[in-house]
Design a protein around this motif. Structure first.
Motif, PDB file in Angstrom:
ATOM      1  N   SER A   1       0.847  -1.200   0.000  1.00  0.00           N
ATOM      2  CA  SER A   1       0.000   0.000   0.000  1.00  0.00           C
ATOM      3  C   SER A   1       0.879   1.247   0.000  1.00  0.00           C
ATOM      4  O   SER A   1       2.090   1.177   0.224  1.00  0.00           O
ATOM      5  CB  SER A   1      -0.883   0.013   1.248  1.00  0.00           C
ATOM      6  N   ASN A   2       0.253   2.376  -0.233  1.00  0.00           N
ATOM      7  CA  ASN A   2       0.897   3.653   0.045  1.00  0.00           C
ATOM      8  C   ASN A   2       0.883   3.836   1.562  1.00  0.00           C
ATOM      9  O   ASN A   2       0.282   3.050   2.287  1.00  0.00           O
ATOM     10  CB  ASN A   2       0.137   4.794  -0.630  1.00  0.00           C
ATOM     11  N   TRP A   3       1.513   4.891   2.042  1.00  0.00           N
ATOM     12  CA  TRP A   3       1.399   5.209   3.469  1.00  0.00           C
ATOM     13  C   TRP A   3      -0.007   5.735   3.711  1.00  0.00           C
ATOM     14  O   TRP A   3      -0.465   6.660   3.037  1.00  0.00           O
ATOM     15  CB  TRP A   3       2.455   6.229   3.883  1.00  0.00           C
ATOM     16  N   LEU A   4      -0.696   5.118   4.667  1.00  0.00           N
ATOM     17  CA  LEU A   4      -2.091   5.447   4.967  1.00  0.00           C
ATOM     18  C   LEU A   4      -2.175   6.208   6.286  1.00  0.00           C
ATOM     19  O   LEU A   4      -1.605   5.774   7.296  1.00  0.00           O
ATOM     20  CB  LEU A   4      -2.917   4.164   5.070  1.00  0.00           C
ATOM     21  N   ASP A   5      -2.893   7.325   6.286  1.00  0.00           N
ATOM     22  CA  ASP A   5      -3.079   8.101   7.517  1.00  0.00           C
ATOM     23  C   ASP A   5      -3.844   7.290   8.555  1.00  0.00           C
ATOM     24  O   ASP A   5      -4.749   6.530   8.222  1.00  0.00           O
ATOM     25  CB  ASP A   5      -3.873   9.380   7.230  1.00  0.00           C
ATOM     26  N   ALA A   6      -3.476   7.491   9.817  1.00  0.00           N
ATOM     27  CA  ALA A   6      -4.245   6.890  10.909  1.00  0.00           C
ATOM     28  C   ALA A   6      -5.679   7.394  10.803  1.00  0.00           C
ATOM     29  O   ALA A   6      -5.926   8.594  10.664  1.00  0.00           O
ATOM     30  CB  ALA A   6      -3.635   7.268  12.245  1.00  0.00           C
TER      31      ALA A   6
ATOM     32  N   GLN B   1      -9.813   0.037  10.548  1.00  0.00           N
ATOM     33  CA  GLN B   1      -9.909  -1.061   9.601  1.00  0.00           C
ATOM     34  C   GLN B   1      -9.416  -0.592   8.241  1.00  0.00           C
ATOM     35  O   GLN B   1      -9.802   0.485   7.775  1.00  0.00           O
ATOM     36  CB  GLN B   1     -11.361  -1.540   9.484  1.00  0.00           C
ATOM     37  N   ILE B   2      -8.582  -1.401   7.627  1.00  0.00           N
ATOM     38  CA  ILE B   2      -8.113  -1.134   6.266  1.00  0.00           C
ATOM     39  C   ILE B   2      -8.687  -2.238   5.382  1.00  0.00           C
ATOM     40  O   ILE B   2      -8.422  -3.419   5.604  1.00  0.00           O
ATOM     41  CB  ILE B   2      -6.572  -1.153   6.183  1.00  0.00           C
ATOM     42  N   SER B   3      -9.494  -1.854   4.410  1.00  0.00           N
ATOM     43  CA  SER B   3     -10.060  -2.839   3.487  1.00  0.00           C
ATOM     44  C   SER B   3      -8.981  -3.323   2.523  1.00  0.00           C
ATOM     45  O   SER B   3      -8.181  -2.525   2.035  1.00  0.00           O
ATOM     46  CB  SER B   3     -11.216  -2.224   2.682  1.00  0.00           C
ATOM     47  N   ILE B   4      -8.988  -4.613   2.280  1.00  0.00           N
ATOM     48  CA  ILE B   4      -8.047  -5.213   1.331  1.00  0.00           C
ATOM     49  C   ILE B   4      -8.871  -5.749   0.168  1.00  0.00           C
ATOM     50  O   ILE B   4      -9.727  -6.616   0.342  1.00  0.00           O
ATOM     51  CB  ILE B   4      -7.245  -6.358   1.984  1.00  0.00           C
ATOM     52  N   THR B   5      -8.637  -5.207  -1.011  1.00  0.00           N
ATOM     53  CA  THR B   5      -9.387  -5.634  -2.192  1.00  0.00           C
ATOM     54  C   THR B   5      -8.515  -6.363  -3.209  1.00  0.00           C
ATOM     55  O   THR B   5      -9.023  -6.939  -4.158  1.00  0.00           O
ATOM     56  CB  THR B   5     -10.026  -4.419  -2.875  1.00  0.00           C
ATOM     57  N   GLU B   6      -7.207  -6.332  -3.011  1.00  0.00           N
ATOM     58  CA  GLU B   6      -6.305  -6.916  -4.002  1.00  0.00           C
ATOM     59  C   GLU B   6      -6.335  -8.447  -4.005  1.00  0.00           C
ATOM     60  O   GLU B   6      -6.038  -9.073  -5.026  1.00  0.00           O
ATOM     61  CB  GLU B   6      -4.859  -6.459  -3.756  1.00  0.00           C
ATOM     62  N   ILE B   7      -6.655  -9.055  -2.851  1.00  0.00           N
ATOM     63  CA  ILE B   7      -6.743 -10.508  -2.744  1.00  0.00           C
ATOM     64  C   ILE B   7      -7.953 -10.864  -1.888  1.00  0.00           C
ATOM     65  O   ILE B   7      -8.498 -10.003  -1.191  1.00  0.00           O
ATOM     66  CB  ILE B   7      -5.458 -11.135  -2.147  1.00  0.00           C
TER      67      ILE B   7
ATOM     68  N   LEU C   1     -17.467 -10.126   9.070  1.00  0.00           N
ATOM     69  CA  LEU C   1     -17.596  -9.083   8.047  1.00  0.00           C
ATOM     70  C   LEU C   1     -17.059  -7.745   8.532  1.00  0.00           C
ATOM     71  O   LEU C   1     -16.413  -7.016   7.799  1.00  0.00           O
ATOM     72  CB  LEU C   1     -19.064  -8.940   7.628  1.00  0.00           C
ATOM     73  N   ASN C   2     -17.307  -7.422   9.807  1.00  0.00           N
ATOM     74  CA  ASN C   2     -16.852  -6.141  10.343  1.00  0.00           C
ATOM     75  C   ASN C   2     -15.339  -6.083  10.539  1.00  0.00           C
ATOM     76  O   ASN C   2     -14.787  -5.016  10.752  1.00  0.00           O
ATOM     77  CB  ASN C   2     -17.540  -5.840  11.669  1.00  0.00           C
ATOM     78  N   TYR C   3     -14.697  -7.230  10.499  1.00  0.00           N
ATOM     79  CA  TYR C   3     -13.265  -7.238  10.745  1.00  0.00           C
ATOM     80  C   TYR C   3     -12.478  -7.820   9.580  1.00  0.00           C
ATOM     81  O   TYR C   3     -11.403  -8.351   9.759  1.00  0.00           O
ATOM     82  CB  TYR C   3     -12.959  -7.999  12.045  1.00  0.00           C
ATOM     83  N   ASP C   4     -13.018  -7.732   8.362  1.00  0.00           N
ATOM     84  CA  ASP C   4     -12.258  -8.126   7.177  1.00  0.00           C
ATOM     85  C   ASP C   4     -11.106  -7.162   6.967  1.00  0.00           C
ATOM     86  O   ASP C   4     -11.105  -6.038   7.468  1.00  0.00           O
ATOM     87  CB  ASP C   4     -13.159  -8.096   5.937  1.00  0.00           C
ATOM     88  N   GLY C   5     -10.140  -7.603   6.188  1.00  0.00           N
ATOM     89  CA  GLY C   5      -9.006  -6.749   5.877  1.00  0.00           C
ATOM     90  C   GLY C   5      -7.991  -6.759   6.999  1.00  0.00           C
ATOM     91  O   GLY C   5      -7.746  -7.782   7.630  1.00  0.00           O
ATOM     92  N   ILE C   6      -7.394  -5.608   7.239  1.00  0.00           N
ATOM     93  CA  ILE C   6      -6.392  -5.466   8.301  1.00  0.00           C
ATOM     94  C   ILE C   6      -6.974  -4.543   9.370  1.00  0.00           C
ATOM     95  O   ILE C   6      -7.482  -3.458   9.065  1.00  0.00           O
ATOM     96  CB  ILE C   6      -5.077  -4.888   7.748  1.00  0.00           C
ATOM     97  N   ILE C   7      -6.894  -4.970  10.613  1.00  0.00           N
ATOM     98  CA  ILE C   7      -7.380  -4.196  11.746  1.00  0.00           C
ATOM     99  C   ILE C   7      -6.174  -3.757  12.570  1.00  0.00           C
ATOM    100  O   ILE C   7      -5.407  -4.596  13.046  1.00  0.00           O
ATOM    101  CB  ILE C   7      -8.321  -5.035  12.645  1.00  0.00           C
TER     102      ILE C   7
END
Length: 195
Positions: free
Chosen positions: A62-67, A81-87, A133-139
């Motif tokens: 990813s790019n650097w993501l703001d808190a 929560q950061i959504s992950i759509t690439e995989i 579902l509420n905790y998909d991606g990276i938490i």
């Protein structure tokens, strides 16, 4: 008489030139192919080169993501929560090395989570690929370890708190045990990623 000889000479040269240029090589019959000469000596085999480094086509950064404390934003506990759509979430959970890094103002260090960052009373950690579902991606979670309210320097984007994830599929990591994945600079150099 000289003129006559001259005319005759020129005429003869002209007729001879025309008849000579009118013939072409394709008018004749090809000759027989001559015998083949002996085979040359084989050259020496070259030296095998070293195997190259595997590419990073499957590595996702990813790019650097703001808190952005978009799930919980309490004085002593923050969750984003950061959504992950690439995989897919299954691939993220079961077949991917997930690295999350923290950058903060006031230091040139980049911290690998989990970490206290530059503070003695904080703990930044993460989970990923949950079945919920509420905790998909990276938490990403930030907690105060002494019960004191977290400061803006410890938690806000405008004070430089940024995160970056790097996802490395299992097949891309095999045979690379020499890489120190907790060393951000080593990881980005090895995989050819931008800083």
């Amino acid at each position: 008489m000289k003129t006559m000889n001259r005319i005759f000479s020129y005429s003869f040269i002209l007729i001879f030139s025309i008849s000579f240029t009118a013939c072409s090589g394709s008018d004749g019959i090809d000759g027989a192919i001559g015998p083949q000469g002996p085979a040359g000596v084989n050259g020496e085999n070259g030296i095998n080169g070293e195997n190259g480094v595997d590419g990073n086509a499957n590595v996702i950064a990813s790019n650097w993501l703001d808190a952005n404390w978009n799930l919980t934003d309490n004085p002593t506990n923050k969750v984003m929560q950061i959504s992950i759509t690439e995989i897919s979430q299954d691939a993220l959970r079961d077949n991917t090395l997930v690295m999350v890094y923290l950058m903060q103002y006031g230091t040139s260090s980049i911290y690998t989570l989990p970490s206290a960052g530059r503070w003695s009373n904080t703990w930044y950690s993460f989970t990923f690929g949950s079945n919920s579902l509420n905790y998909d991606g990276i938490i990403i979670t930030l907690k105060s370890t002494d019960g004191a309210a977290l400061t803006e320097y410890q938690s806000t984007a405008n004070r430089g708190n940024r995160f970056r994830y790097i996802l490395i599929p299992v097949n891309t990591t095999s045979g690379k045990s020499s890489i120190n994945y907790s060393n951000y600079n080593e990881v980005i150099k090895y995989y050819g990623l931008s800083y």
